[in-house]
Design a protein around this motif. Structure first.
Motif, PDB file in Angstrom:
ATOM      1  N   ALA A 162      12.064   2.229  -9.879  1.00 50.37           N
ATOM      2  CA  ALA A 162      10.676   2.621  -9.248  1.00 50.37           C
ATOM      3  C   ALA A 162       9.917   2.891 -10.307  1.00 50.37           C
ATOM      4  O   ALA A 162      10.079   3.807 -11.376  1.00 50.37           O
ATOM      5  CB  ALA A 162      10.957   3.721  -8.174  1.00 50.37           C
ATOM      6  N   PHE A 163       8.563   2.468 -10.304  1.00 47.66           N
ATOM      7  CA  PHE A 163       7.467   2.811 -11.000  1.00 47.66           C
ATOM      8  C   PHE A 163       6.406   3.463 -10.148  1.00 47.66           C
ATOM      9  O   PHE A 163       6.027   2.860  -8.882  1.00 47.66           O
ATOM     10  CB  PHE A 163       6.922   1.661 -11.651  1.00 47.66           C
ATOM     11  CG  PHE A 163       7.972   1.461 -12.986  1.00 47.66           C
ATOM     12  CD1 PHE A 163       7.930   1.882 -13.977  1.00 47.66           C
ATOM     13  CD2 PHE A 163       8.619  -0.124 -12.509  1.00 47.66           C
ATOM     14  CE1 PHE A 163       8.910   1.117 -14.938  1.00 47.66           C
ATOM     15  CE2 PHE A 163       9.584  -0.212 -13.326  1.00 47.66           C
ATOM     16  CZ  PHE A 163       9.667   0.222 -14.387  1.00 47.66           C
ATOM     17  N   PRO A 164       5.446   4.322 -10.560  1.00 50.00           N
ATOM     18  CA  PRO A 164       5.562   5.124 -11.772  1.00 50.00           C
ATOM     19  C   PRO A 164       6.797   5.877 -11.965  1.00 50.00           C
ATOM     20  O   PRO A 164       7.197   6.645 -10.931  1.00 50.00           O
ATOM     21  CB  PRO A 164       4.391   5.853 -11.789  1.00 50.00           C
ATOM     22  CG  PRO A 164       3.622   5.378 -10.599  1.00 50.00           C
ATOM     23  CD  PRO A 164       4.491   4.875  -9.856  1.00 50.00           C
ATOM     24  N   GLY A 187      -5.327  10.896  -5.508  1.00 51.44           N
ATOM     25  CA  GLY A 187      -6.724  10.311  -5.351  1.00 51.44           C
ATOM     26  C   GLY A 187      -6.760   9.046  -4.764  1.00 51.44           C
ATOM     27  O   GLY A 187      -7.851   8.496  -4.324  1.00 51.44           O
ATOM     28  N   TYR A 188      -5.777   8.135  -4.827  1.00 53.13           N
ATOM     29  CA  TYR A 188      -5.766   6.584  -4.353  1.00 53.13           C
ATOM     30  C   TYR A 188      -5.217   6.928  -2.858  1.00 53.13           C
ATOM     31  O   TYR A 188      -5.950   6.036  -2.114  1.00 53.13           O
ATOM     32  CB  TYR A 188      -4.873   5.770  -5.094  1.00 53.13           C
ATOM     33  CG  TYR A 188      -5.238   5.400  -6.608  1.00 53.13           C
ATOM     34  CD1 TYR A 188      -6.374   6.034  -7.308  1.00 53.13           C
ATOM     35  CD2 TYR A 188      -4.225   4.767  -7.434  1.00 53.13           C
ATOM     36  CE1 TYR A 188      -6.719   5.757  -8.257  1.00 53.13           C
ATOM     37  CE2 TYR A 188      -4.591   4.558  -8.900  1.00 53.13           C
ATOM     38  CZ  TYR A 188      -5.914   4.910  -9.335  1.00 53.13           C
ATOM     39  OH  TYR A 188      -6.135   4.462 -10.640  1.00 53.13           O
ATOM     40  N   GLU A 189      -4.059   7.650  -2.691  1.00 55.22           N
ATOM     41  CA  GLU A 189      -3.934   7.644  -1.319  1.00 55.22           C
ATOM     42  C   GLU A 189      -4.979   8.233  -0.152  1.00 55.22           C
ATOM     43  O   GLU A 189      -4.875   7.763   0.998  1.00 55.22           O
ATOM     44  CB  GLU A 189      -2.541   8.426  -1.147  1.00 55.22           C
ATOM     45  CG  GLU A 189      -1.370   7.826  -2.006  1.00 55.22           C
ATOM     46  CD  GLU A 189      -0.227   8.945  -1.972  1.00 55.22           C
ATOM     47  OE1 GLU A 189       1.099   8.288  -2.072  1.00 55.22           O
ATOM     48  OE2 GLU A 189      -0.335  10.081  -2.012  1.00 55.22           O
ATOM     49  N   LEU A 204       0.737  -1.040   0.212  1.00 54.49           N
ATOM     50  CA  LEU A 204      -0.019  -0.096  -0.017  1.00 54.49           C
ATOM     51  C   LEU A 204       0.844   1.196   0.132  1.00 54.49           C
ATOM     52  O   LEU A 204       2.161   1.197   0.353  1.00 54.49           O
ATOM     53  CB  LEU A 204      -0.944   0.090   1.276  1.00 54.49           C
ATOM     54  CG  LEU A 204      -1.943  -1.067   1.334  1.00 54.49           C
ATOM     55  CD1 LEU A 204      -2.801  -0.638   2.804  1.00 54.49           C
ATOM     56  CD2 LEU A 204      -2.683  -1.271   0.063  1.00 54.49           C
ATOM     57  N   ASP A 205       0.287   2.443  -0.141  1.00 58.88           N
ATOM     58  CA  ASP A 205       0.973   3.469  -0.113  1.00 58.88           C
ATOM     59  C   ASP A 205       1.225   3.789   1.047  1.00 58.88           C
ATOM     60  O   ASP A 205       0.305   3.794   2.257  1.00 58.88           O
ATOM     61  CB  ASP A 205      -0.068   4.746  -0.487  1.00 58.88           C
ATOM     62  CG  ASP A 205      -0.255   4.626  -2.109  1.00 58.88           C
ATOM     63  OD1 ASP A 205       0.571   4.727  -3.210  1.00 58.88           O
ATOM     64  OD2 ASP A 205      -1.586   4.199  -2.592  1.00 58.88           O
ATOM     65  N   GLY A 206       2.836   4.230   1.653  1.00 62.29           N
ATOM     66  CA  GLY A 206       2.912   4.411   3.115  1.00 62.29           C
ATOM     67  C   GLY A 206       3.268   3.006   3.651  1.00 62.29           C
ATOM     68  O   GLY A 206       3.330   3.136   4.966  1.00 62.29           O
TER      69      GLY A 206
HETATM   70  C1  TMP Z   1       2.749   1.662 -10.495  1.00 68.09           C
HETATM   71  C2  TMP Z   1       1.654   1.659 -10.287  1.00 68.09           C
HETATM   72  C3  TMP Z   1       0.984   2.552  -9.211  1.00 68.09           C
HETATM   73  N1  TMP Z   1      -0.457   2.450  -9.041  1.00 68.09           N
HETATM   74  C4  TMP Z   1      -1.026   3.463  -8.154  1.00 68.09           C
HETATM   75  C5  TMP Z   1      -0.379   3.222  -6.804  1.00 68.09           C
HETATM   76  C6  TMP Z   1      -0.477   4.670  -6.122  1.00 68.09           C
HETATM   77  O1  TMP Z   1      -1.783   4.590  -5.216  1.00 68.09           O
HETATM   78  C7  TMP Z   1      -0.332   5.468  -7.225  1.00 68.09           C
HETATM   79  C8  TMP Z   1       0.788   6.122  -7.404  1.00 68.09           C
HETATM   80  O2  TMP Z   1       2.048   5.433  -7.023  1.00 68.09           O
HETATM   81  P1  TMP Z   1       2.939   6.011  -6.209  1.00 68.09           P
HETATM   82  O3  TMP Z   1       2.188   6.574  -4.814  1.00 68.09           O
HETATM   83  O4  TMP Z   1       3.959   4.795  -5.831  1.00 68.09           O
HETATM   84  O5  TMP Z   1       3.634   7.166  -6.858  1.00 68.09           O
HETATM   85  O6  TMP Z   1      -0.760   4.813  -8.340  1.00 68.09           O
HETATM   86  C9  TMP Z   1      -1.170   1.679 -10.094  1.00 68.09           C
HETATM   87  O7  TMP Z   1      -2.418   1.807  -9.754  1.00 68.09           O
HETATM   88  N2  TMP Z   1      -0.371   1.026 -10.841  1.00 68.09           N
HETATM   89  C10 TMP Z   1       0.670   0.980 -11.255  1.00 68.09           C
HETATM   90  O8  TMP Z   1       1.224   0.327 -12.072  1.00 68.09           O
END
Ligand code: TMP
Length: 235
Positions: free
Chosen positions: A34-36, A163-165, A7-9
């Protein structure tokens, strides 16, 4: 090639650093990714901007977001293959399983659902993104991960939660999908690292993961000839 997920964090970057240290201490060469890749790939940049509210309704499409993340990895596929040839250990902070976990969670699907199969067909089969050899899930309770995201944002205004975090329900579903991916051995074998592991325990876990991957022949070596390359680190 080891992909670190969570998860994030969750503490992925901390584990990646511990794995790199453990490998370097054994004299192994390490390539870190690292991605993205927000700064290196336009698809990743667009996805990142969409996560912060730009580009109209782009973020509302689960598949469009996943395609952008997939194209970012497709653009790195040749580099990852070359790194695999040239380095003892290739470490990747977030990889294909992130796309699967977040996308399935957004659609309230499980790891056996249509979305997971779609991502596999797109990224691995069609775009030729190399599968990792092992995946490591940094597993934390949702509230711990959420607290870290808030603390990070408070300490660094450029890291406002995306938005996801900021979606606690999504993070909880995502944790569930990650657990299912582990139990299905999705894409490659998984190891799980617990949240409550302090620094010493984490270092020990990293040591044993590296020993598993690289064998024991270099054990005890000092990292005189080691090299750690970080191309795209973003945590
Ligand atoms: C690398 C990647 C991240 N994500 C999501 C996870 C994180 O909530 C958000 C941004 O990633 P990050 O917080 O690691 O920069 O994108 C995807 O949905 N698909 C992917 O392939």
């Amino acid at each position: 090639m080891v992909a670190v997920e969570g998860l994030d964090g969750a503490g992925k970057a901390t584990l990646v650093a511990a794995l790199a240290d453990a490998a370097a201490r054994r004299g192994a060469s390490v390539s870190m990714h690292a991605f993205p890749r927000y700064d290196a790939d336009v698809h990743a940049a667009l996805a990142g901007e969409a996560l912060h509210g730009a580009h109209g309704d782009l973020r509302s499409s689960v598949h469009a977001m996943a395609v952008l993340f997939a194209l970012d990895r497709a653009g790195a596929a040749a580099d990852l293959r070359a790194a695999r040839e040239a380095y003892d250990l290739v470490l990747v902070d977030r990889y294909v399983a992130s796309n699967v976990a977040y996308g399935a969670a957004r659609q309230e699907q499980d790891a056996g659902g249509e979305f997971v199969a779609w991502v596999h067909a797109l990224e691995i089969e069609r775009l030729g993104v190399p599968a990792p050899d092992v995946q490591v899930l940094v597993r934390v309770p949702g509230e711990v991960a959420a607290r870290r995201v808030r603390e990070r944002a408070a300490a660094d205004p450029s890291r406002t939660p995306d938005g996801y975090e900021s979606d606690a329900a999504l993070q909880a579903r995502c944790a569930q999908v990650y657990d299912e991916l582990v139990s299905r051995t999705w894409l490659a074998p998984w190891s799980v690292v617990g949240a409550d592991e302090g620094h010493v325990a984490l270092t020990r876990t990293a040591e044993s993961l590296v020993a598993e991957r690289l064998g024991t022949e270099r054990s005890g070596d000092i990292a005189s000839g080691s090299s750690v390359r970080s191309d795209t680190i973003e945590t």
